[in-house]
Design an enzyme around this catalytic site. Structure first.
Site, short mmCIF file in Angstrom:
data_model
loop_
_atom_site.label_atom_id
_atom_site.label_comp_id
_atom_site.label_asym_id
_atom_site.label_seq_id
_atom_site.Cartn_x
_atom_site.Cartn_y
_atom_site.Cartn_z
N THR A 159 50.74 69.01 74.18
CA THR A 159 51.77 68.21 74.53
C THR A 159 52.94 68.96 74.99
O THR A 159 52.63 70.47 75.30
CB THR A 159 52.41 67.22 73.45
N LYS A 203 50.82 71.20 78.73
CA LYS A 203 49.83 70.18 79.45
C LYS A 203 49.36 70.88 80.74
O LYS A 203 48.01 70.78 80.86
CB LYS A 203 50.44 69.15 79.55
N GLY A 242 57.97 55.49 88.24
CA GLY A 242 58.07 56.79 87.64
C GLY A 242 57.01 57.74 88.53
O GLY A 242 56.04 56.97 89.05
N GLY A 279 56.39 61.18 86.79
CA GLY A 279 56.01 62.19 86.16
C GLY A 279 54.58 62.14 85.66
O GLY A 279 53.75 61.74 86.24
N ALA A 282 53.13 60.84 82.89
CA ALA A 282 52.53 59.48 82.45
C ALA A 282 51.93 58.80 83.85
O ALA A 282 51.02 57.95 83.92
CB ALA A 282 53.69 58.74 81.71
N GLY A 332 53.67 50.77 74.77
CA GLY A 332 53.38 51.99 74.87
C GLY A 332 52.48 52.33 73.46
O GLY A 332 51.83 53.12 73.69
N1 LIG Z 1 52.41 55.66 75.25
C1 LIG Z 1 51.76 56.63 75.50
O1 LIG Z 1 50.59 56.96 75.08
C2 LIG Z 1 52.71 57.79 76.32
C3 LIG Z 1 51.72 58.88 76.77
C4 LIG Z 1 52.27 59.87 77.61
C5 LIG Z 1 53.87 59.64 78.00
N2 LIG Z 1 54.30 58.49 77.44
C6 LIG Z 1 55.61 58.36 77.54
O2 LIG Z 1 56.16 58.42 78.98
C7 LIG Z 1 57.43 58.66 79.32
C8 LIG Z 1 57.18 59.58 80.42
O3 LIG Z 1 56.68 60.67 80.36
P1 LIG Z 1 56.43 61.94 81.25
O4 LIG Z 1 55.48 62.97 80.62
O5 LIG Z 1 55.97 61.21 82.32
O6 LIG Z 1 57.83 62.40 81.64
P2 LIG Z 1 58.32 63.18 83.01
O7 LIG Z 1 56.99 63.83 83.50
O8 LIG Z 1 59.49 63.97 82.37
O9 LIG Z 1 58.70 61.91 83.95
C9 LIG Z 1 59.65 61.12 83.56
C10 LIG Z 1 59.88 60.08 84.75
O10 LIG Z 1 60.93 59.29 84.30
C11 LIG Z 1 61.90 58.98 85.43
N3 LIG Z 1 63.17 58.77 85.00
C12 LIG Z 1 63.77 59.10 83.91
N4 LIG Z 1 65.01 58.66 83.72
C13 LIG Z 1 64.90 57.88 84.74
C14 LIG Z 1 66.20 56.98 85.26
N5 LIG Z 1 67.38 56.61 84.58
N6 LIG Z 1 66.07 56.21 86.30
C15 LIG Z 1 64.81 56.30 86.97
N7 LIG Z 1 63.73 57.22 86.82
C16 LIG Z 1 63.99 57.74 85.64
C17 LIG Z 1 61.75 60.57 86.34
O11 LIG Z 1 62.17 60.18 87.51
P3 LIG Z 1 62.95 61.69 88.42
O12 LIG Z 1 61.60 62.34 88.83
O13 LIG Z 1 63.55 61.03 89.46
O14 LIG Z 1 63.53 62.45 87.28
C18 LIG Z 1 60.30 60.82 86.13
O15 LIG Z 1 59.62 60.02 87.16
C19 LIG Z 1 57.90 59.45 78.04
O16 LIG Z 1 58.98 58.36 77.47
C20 LIG Z 1 56.79 59.41 76.94
O17 LIG Z 1 57.21 59.18 75.51
C21 LIG Z 1 53.71 57.66 76.51
#
Ligand SMILES: NC(=O)c1ccc[n+]([C@@H]2O[C@H](COP(=O)([O-])OP(=O)(O)OC[C@H]3O[C@@H](n4cnc5c(N)ncnc54)[C@H](OP(=O)(O)O)[C@@H]3O)[C@@H](O)[C@H]2O)c1
Length: 294
Positions: free
Chosen positions: A69, A73, A132, A134, A136, A260
């Site tokens: 994590t 990654k 999004g 990122g 995920a 989720g």
């Molecule tokens: N359920 C599951 O199995 C699982 C697996 C993986 C991840 N997740 C969850 O997925 C979420 C994202 O994870 P990640 O690894 O993709 O994170 P990450 O790489 O940091 O990406 C975060 C994304 O959220 C956007 N974002 C954050 N705050 C925002 C806001 N206020 N308004 C608009 N866009 C916003 C960011 O946009 P910008 O590019 O503009 O900053 C980016 O696209 C986390 O909460 C994690 O817990 C869940």
């Protein structure tokens, strides 16, 4: 005959930093117990500078695999012996599997999403709005396209990240879909400003941002709920709380929803299958997580 004694447990685990709040152990160890496996899942704090030694240690201890994590990654890849197809497309690994002594990097996040999605519908031919850009979103977009999704509309606040993902989806991912004989993938990127209006005809809407994650449980996603219709499937990646504001409001509109926690459990199921060759009880795993999130 005295029973043969064996105190050697098989090891898997999670490398992260920070990692103390990662709940994966609470779903994996109950699954092992229910399967009658004397295996342990260790939650291991690994600082970035210690990652090479940690992977070498996992080899020395004969780990059957491990999850990675934040922040490992991408970095872990250079210490592995090979990558599965989608991990290679995504450039990120969340699950390492010991295959006959070789550490192979896989990515189960998007596969977990697809598996929980399939409980409701077949992704083939569907149009997806992905909020999004990122890790995920990348994982979900890649696997939904490989599963036959026809179009992906990427919506992201920061244009650089949005464009990067658009490049991956309309280049290497489109080629990979073509190679599977799938439909020509349509990809477009929209820079997220103000309340996003979901285009008519969209069949799936996924929040793959971190908006709504505990403790910001009342945070609102800039999304016009008037543009969401009852025939859409709405999914949220946020595992804690499982019922996010988006999940609740979409359900009230009559949509079918995926939370989720469903995705988290499904990716854990795939990880256990990779490591043990057996399918665990997803119900046991979900209950393990619900207990810690309660
Ligand atoms: N359920 C599951 O199995 C699982 C697996 C993986 C991840 N997740 C969850 O997925 C979420 C994202 O994870 P990640 O690894 O993709 O994170 P990450 O790489 O940091 O990406 C975060 C994304 O959220 C956007 N974002 C954050 N705050 C925002 C806001 N206020 N308004 C608009 N866009 C916003 C960011 O946009 P910008 O590019 O503009 O900053 C980016 O696209 C986390 O909460 C994690 O817990 C869940």
């Amino acid at each position: 005959m005295p029973k043969e004694l064996n105190f050697k447990q098989e090891l898997v685990g999670c490398f992260g930093f920070p990692v103390a709040e990662n709940p994966t152990q609470a779903m994996i160890e109950p699954a092992f117990r229910a399967m009658g496996l004397d295996w342990r899942y260790l939650t291991l704090e690994v600082r970035p500078e210690d990652l090479p030694a940690a992977v070498a240690g996992a080899r020395a201890f004969g780990f059957r695999g491990f999850n990675c994590t934040i922040p490992h990654k991408v970095e872990v890849i250079k210490h592995l012996d090979g990558l599965g197809e989608s991990a290679s497309l995504m450039g990120a690994v969340n699950c390492v599997v010991n295959r006959e002594g070789r550490f192979i990097g896989e990515n189960t996040d998007g596969k977990g999403f697809v598996s929980s999605f399939r409980e409701l519908a077949d992704p083939a031919g569907k149009s997806l709005v992905l909020l999004g850009a990122g890790g995920a979103a990348r994982a979900i977009g890649v696997e939904m396209a490989l599963a036959g999704c026809r179009s992906i509309t990427l919506v992201n606040r920061s244009e650089t990240r949005g464009r990067d993902l658009e490049e991956l989806f309309s280049g290497p991912l489109r080629d990979a879909v073509r190679a599977t004989g799938g439909p020509e993938l349509e990809v477009n990127y929209i820079c997220w400003k103000g309340d996003f209006e979901v285009p008519e005809g969209t069949e799936i809407v996924v929040n793959a941002t971190s908006i709504g994650l505990f403790p910001d449980v009342d945070a609102r996603i800039a999304l016009s709920m008037d543009s969401i219709s009852a025939d859409m499937i709405v999914a949220d990646v946020i595992p804690n709380p499982p019922e996010t504001r988006l999940v609740r409001e979409a359900r009230e509109k009559g949509c079918r929803v995926i939370d989720g926690l469903g995705m988290l459990v499904a990716q854990g199921v795939i990880g256990i299958e990779y490591w043990t060759g057996r399918t665990p009880d997803a119900g046991v795993m979900r209950r393990g997580l619900e207990e810690v999130f309660a």
